[in-house]
Design a protein around this motif. Structure first.
Motif, PDB file in Angstrom:
ATOM      1  N   GLN A   1      -6.847   3.048   1.427  1.00 44.34           N
ATOM      2  CA  GLN A   1      -6.011   4.564   2.630  1.00 44.34           C
ATOM      3  C   GLN A   1      -6.381   5.497   1.771  1.00 44.34           C
ATOM      4  O   GLN A   1      -6.104   6.371   1.206  1.00 44.34           O
TER       5      GLN A   1
ATOM      6  N   TYR B   1       5.129   7.474  -2.511  1.00 51.00           N
ATOM      7  CA  TYR B   1       3.956   8.144  -1.210  1.00 51.00           C
ATOM      8  C   TYR B   1       3.287  10.010  -0.787  1.00 51.00           C
ATOM      9  O   TYR B   1       2.972   9.633  -0.864  1.00 51.00           O
TER      10      TYR B   1
ATOM     11  N   GLY C   1       1.046  -1.388   0.019  1.00 51.59           N
ATOM     12  CA  GLY C   1      -0.004   0.032  -0.441  1.00 51.59           C
ATOM     13  C   GLY C   1       0.954   1.016  -0.325  1.00 51.59           C
ATOM     14  O   GLY C   1       2.118   0.614  -0.627  1.00 51.59           O
TER      15      GLY C   1
ATOM     16  N   SER D   1      -2.611  -2.512  -3.808  1.00 44.17           N
ATOM     17  CA  SER D   1      -2.598  -2.036  -2.043  1.00 44.17           C
ATOM     18  C   SER D   1      -3.532  -2.607  -1.614  1.00 44.17           C
ATOM     19  O   SER D   1      -4.336  -3.647  -1.896  1.00 44.17           O
TER      20      SER D   1
END
Length: 156
Positions: A115, A89, A76, A111
């Protein structure tokens, strides 16, 4: 393990170019050896360009060169494999990825689960985002099973 590359090659035309960044030399060796036949030898396809480097270096060097970037690195939007992946990220990393794509280009990231904070970060970087829930490989013919998420982020 080569499956994503093979799928891309199967979908794309004969004039396509698929750039693969692999940081771990052993993974390249496996995909040229014991794993090669499992994914249909995607590294032997003339449309594949392999770079044994960190994908971050390719993203930083690109200038609107890519139609799509597919990342399946961590579980993720957290750097679980390598601390250096945090950049991917982060807002600066996502902004650089946005710039690496042509107009209408797509960033696809896998992922283990949703999120929401990461989706907001993608949007702050300029992406239009769809969060697609998918079943784990092999679970589509069974009831239950794990669900994952693929973020489809488009440069608008």
């Amino acid at each position: 393990m080569g499956y994503s590359v093979r799928t891309a090659l199967d979908i794309l035309g004969h004039d396509a170019r698929v750039v693969v960044a692999e940081l771990v030399p052993g993974v390249v060796e496996w995909n040229r050896g014991v794993l090669a036949d499992l994914a249909g030898r995607p590294l032997d396809d003339g449309r594949t360009e392999l770079y044994e480097t960190d994908v971050i270096q390719l993203i930083k060097a690109a200038g609107g060169d890519y139609d799509a970037i597919m990342l399946d690195i961590d579980n993720g939007a957290e750097a679980m494999v390598r601390k250096g992946n945090n950049w991917l990220y982060s807002l600066p990393g996502l902004t650089a990825t946005y710039a690496a794509l042509r107009y209408g280009g797509v960033l696809a990231m896998w992922s283990a689960g949703p999120q929401p904070a990461f989706v907001r970060r993608l949007r702050r970087a300029g992406f239009e985002v769809d969060e697609v829930k998918v079943r784990a490989h092999g679970a589509s013919n069974r009831k239950g099973g794990a669900h994952h998420v693929v973020w489809i982020a488009t440069r608008g």
